[in-house]
Design a protein around this motif. Sequence first.
Motif, PDB file in Angstrom:
ATOM      1  N   ALA A  11       0.866  -1.180   0.000  1.00  0.00           N
ATOM      2  CA  ALA A  11       0.000   0.000   0.000  1.00  0.00           C
ATOM      3  C   ALA A  11       0.901   1.228   0.000  1.00  0.00           C
ATOM      4  CB  ALA A  11      -0.907   0.003   1.222  1.00  0.00           C
ATOM      5  N   PRO A  12       0.658   2.177  -0.882  1.00  0.00           N
ATOM      6  CA  PRO A  12       1.542   3.344  -0.955  1.00  0.00           C
ATOM      7  C   PRO A  12       1.361   4.285   0.233  1.00  0.00           C
ATOM      8  CG  PRO A  12      -0.296   3.593  -2.450  1.00  0.00           C
ATOM      9  CD  PRO A  12      -0.404   2.213  -1.875  1.00  0.00           C
ATOM     10  N   MET A  46      -0.015  -3.273   3.828  1.00  0.00           N
ATOM     11  CA  MET A  46      -0.839  -3.890   2.785  1.00  0.00           C
ATOM     12  C   MET A  46      -2.253  -3.346   2.675  1.00  0.00           C
ATOM     13  SD  MET A  46       0.835  -5.998   1.096  1.00  0.00           S
ATOM     14  CE  MET A  46       2.363  -6.869   1.134  1.00  0.00           C
ATOM     15  N   ILE A  47      -2.660  -2.485   3.597  1.00  0.00           N
ATOM     16  CA  ILE A  47      -4.047  -2.010   3.625  1.00  0.00           C
ATOM     17  C   ILE A  47      -4.077  -0.501   3.844  1.00  0.00           C
ATOM     18  CG2 ILE A  47      -6.292  -2.206   4.790  1.00  0.00           C
ATOM     19  CD1 ILE A  47      -5.364  -5.041   5.658  1.00  0.00           C
ATOM     20  N   ALA A  48      -4.986   0.155   3.109  1.00  0.00           N
ATOM     21  CA  ALA A  48      -5.195   1.594   3.270  1.00  0.00           C
ATOM     22  C   ALA A  48      -6.695   1.863   3.291  1.00  0.00           C
ATOM     23  CB  ALA A  48      -4.534   2.365   2.134  1.00  0.00           C
ATOM     24  N   VAL A  81      -8.905 -10.037   3.485  1.00  0.00           N
ATOM     25  CA  VAL A  81      -7.554  -9.637   3.887  1.00  0.00           C
ATOM     26  C   VAL A  81      -6.636 -10.853   4.009  1.00  0.00           C
ATOM     27  CG1 VAL A  81      -6.200  -8.589   5.762  1.00  0.00           C
ATOM     28  CG2 VAL A  81      -8.333  -7.516   5.003  1.00  0.00           C
ATOM     29  N   ALA A  82      -7.188 -11.994   4.413  1.00  0.00           N
ATOM     30  CA  ALA A  82      -6.380 -13.206   4.610  1.00  0.00           C
ATOM     31  C   ALA A  82      -5.879 -13.800   3.300  1.00  0.00           C
ATOM     32  CB  ALA A  82      -7.185 -14.247   5.380  1.00  0.00           C
ATOM     33  N   PRO A 103      -2.029  -5.536  -2.149  1.00  0.00           N
ATOM     34  CA  PRO A 103      -2.554  -4.543  -1.224  1.00  0.00           C
ATOM     35  C   PRO A 103      -4.023  -4.208  -1.519  1.00  0.00           C
ATOM     36  CG  PRO A 103      -1.010  -3.518  -2.744  1.00  0.00           C
ATOM     37  CD  PRO A 103      -1.006  -4.979  -3.034  1.00  0.00           C
ATOM     38  N   LEU A 104      -4.721  -3.774  -0.472  1.00  0.00           N
ATOM     39  CA  LEU A 104      -6.166  -3.580  -0.516  1.00  0.00           C
ATOM     40  C   LEU A 104      -6.515  -2.162  -0.077  1.00  0.00           C
ATOM     41  CD1 LEU A 104      -8.722  -6.092   0.869  1.00  0.00           C
ATOM     42  CD2 LEU A 104      -8.739  -3.775   1.753  1.00  0.00           C
ATOM     43  N   LEU A 105      -7.471  -1.555  -0.781  1.00  0.00           N
ATOM     44  CA  LEU A 105      -7.993  -0.233  -0.430  1.00  0.00           C
ATOM     45  C   LEU A 105      -9.415  -0.393   0.086  1.00  0.00           C
ATOM     46  CD1 LEU A 105      -7.759   2.889  -0.400  1.00  0.00           C
ATOM     47  CD2 LEU A 105      -8.721   2.849  -2.722  1.00  0.00           C
ATOM     48  N   LEU A 106      -9.669   0.083   1.298  1.00  0.00           N
ATOM     49  CA  LEU A 106     -10.976   0.012   1.945  1.00  0.00           C
ATOM     50  C   LEU A 106     -11.590   1.404   1.971  1.00  0.00           C
ATOM     51  CD1 LEU A 106     -13.080  -1.448   3.830  1.00  0.00           C
ATOM     52  CD2 LEU A 106     -11.590  -0.775   5.736  1.00  0.00           C
ATOM     53  N   HIS A 107     -12.827   1.523   1.484  1.00  0.00           N
ATOM     54  CA  HIS A 107     -13.524   2.815   1.576  1.00  0.00           C
ATOM     55  C   HIS A 107     -15.013   2.572   1.729  1.00  0.00           C
ATOM     56  CE1 HIS A 107     -15.743   3.439  -2.243  1.00  0.00           C
ATOM     57  NE2 HIS A 107     -14.861   2.582  -2.727  1.00  0.00           N
TER      58      HIS A 107
END
Length: 186
Positions: free
Chosen positions: A31-32, A51-53, A119-120, A126-130
């Motif tokens: 994740a950046p 890995m998560i944003a 997530v697992a 990487p994953l973006l949550l919104h």
Amino acid sequence: MRGQAALLPALAVLLMAAGSATDVAPTPGFAPFGDQVSEQRLPLYHRVTTMIATSAPINDPGVIEAKRVGFAMIVDLRPPSADTASEKQHAEFSRIRYVNIPIQGVPTDEQVKQFAELVAEPSNLPLLLHGASIDQSGAMWALYRASLGVPVAIAFEDGATAGLQASGPAVQARLAERARTQGGQP
């Protein structure tokens, strides 16, 4: 000279759209950091782990930005609508996985479990949550962290850092209940 003068505005628009040579390139597979994303396209962006944003709601240019900076998946917490359908379509076109977990208010235990399963899976990172607001992202993050066994106070603080605001009291009550039923300290 006249042809060159007409070319400059078009060139400026292209450079703004593409970024500049001084932009910091994201690290592939992670994740950046915030300085590597467009705040206009990914508003209230926060890197919660490598890995998560999380972010506030995104639109179609946000999907393109998520792909540009290397996200493998977008998890959208908004209820189904024309916006979620458009986001899904843009994600599929951009070859980025898209999952909608529609929540009303605070995420349920089942919704947190669904997020944890995403997530697992390493291929989703990487994953973006919104969500419909940054508050939804923060609520999901706090409840997810607590589901991993993170102490309630730390999980709540992690959620607040990720954007938890108006749902704070409801999330805090859910976390306190979890701690009571599991014999932990709130």
